[in-house]
Design a protein around this motif. Structure first.
Motif: not given
Length: 214
Positions: A64-70, A72-75, A104-106, A192-195
């Motif tokens: 869940s935290m990973s998704r939040f950070r990702y 955050n990176a996208e926004r 944030q993404a990494l 890449r993080v998304h994928d």
């Protein structure tokens, strides 16, 4: 190698990584990084950076935290892709924004792998180059020389939010990066993080990311 070959290779890497993570989930919840498939590479980084060994512990909370950070990176990526940062004179602002987005993404990737948020906070901090090194050591497979060079320029990214006078000898150097070269590199890393994590994009970001790549 054609673009389709490259995309096919990335897809196979992402698929095999997800299969491995499913196996780790079935295995005991907590495991030392030394006992993981990337133990040797991680041990070398721990020694190089003098970090305490990380523990791989995949949990629902970590996911869940990973998704939040990702997300955050996208926004915040939308700001980096905005027209008002496109001019070369805004290189410092773009580098500061790029540093935050990339970190944030990494960290989203590392959290998804099972690194704890506390470990990231203690050892990654704002060091983008270090985050990229750890991510690549455990299967991220984003071996882009230009991104590695940008990560070194960004680290630690707080320095790009600080005002320096032109006469200050210790002011950070841009390494020749300008917004037009920074943004595509960061976009590719976030994608890449998304994928590899399989996280859905935040609402409203799907179309914008496609437009940015077109």
């Amino acid at each position: 190698m054609t673009l389709s070959d490259s995309l096919s290779g990335d897809s196979k890497i992402a698929t095999s990584r997800r299969a491995l993570l499913r196996a780790l989930t079935i295995a005991p919840v907590a495991a030392s990084a030394i006992g993981s498939p990337w133990g040797g590479a991680l041990a070398a980084l721990h020694k190089h950076y003098e970090d305490e060994p990380a523990k791989i512990e995949r949990t629902k909370e970590g996911r869940s935290m990973s998704r939040f950070r990702y997300h955050n990176a996208e926004r915040w990526m939308t700001t980096l892709e905005a027209d008002f940062l496109i001019e070369p004179r805004h290189a410092k602002e773009a580098l500061h924004q790029a540093g935050f987005v990339t970190q944030q993404a990494l960290c989203a990737y590392l959290l998804d792998m099972g690194f704890s948020d506390a470990w990231n906070a203690r050892h990654i901090k704002q060091d983008v180059a270090k985050a990229l090194a750890y991510a690549n050591a455990c299967g991220f497979a984003h071996d882009c020389p230009d991104m590695a060079r940008l990560a070194a320029v960004l680290s630690p990214y707080w320095k790009w939010g600080y005002h320096y006078h032109d006469w200050e000898e210790d002011r950070p150097r841009t390494g020749g990066f300008i917004p037009a070269t920074i943004t595509p590199l960061v976009r590719a890393l976030v994608d890449r993080v998304h994928d590899v994590t399989g996280h859905p994009r935040p609402k409203g970001c799907q179309r914008r990311s496609q437009e940015a790549r077109s």
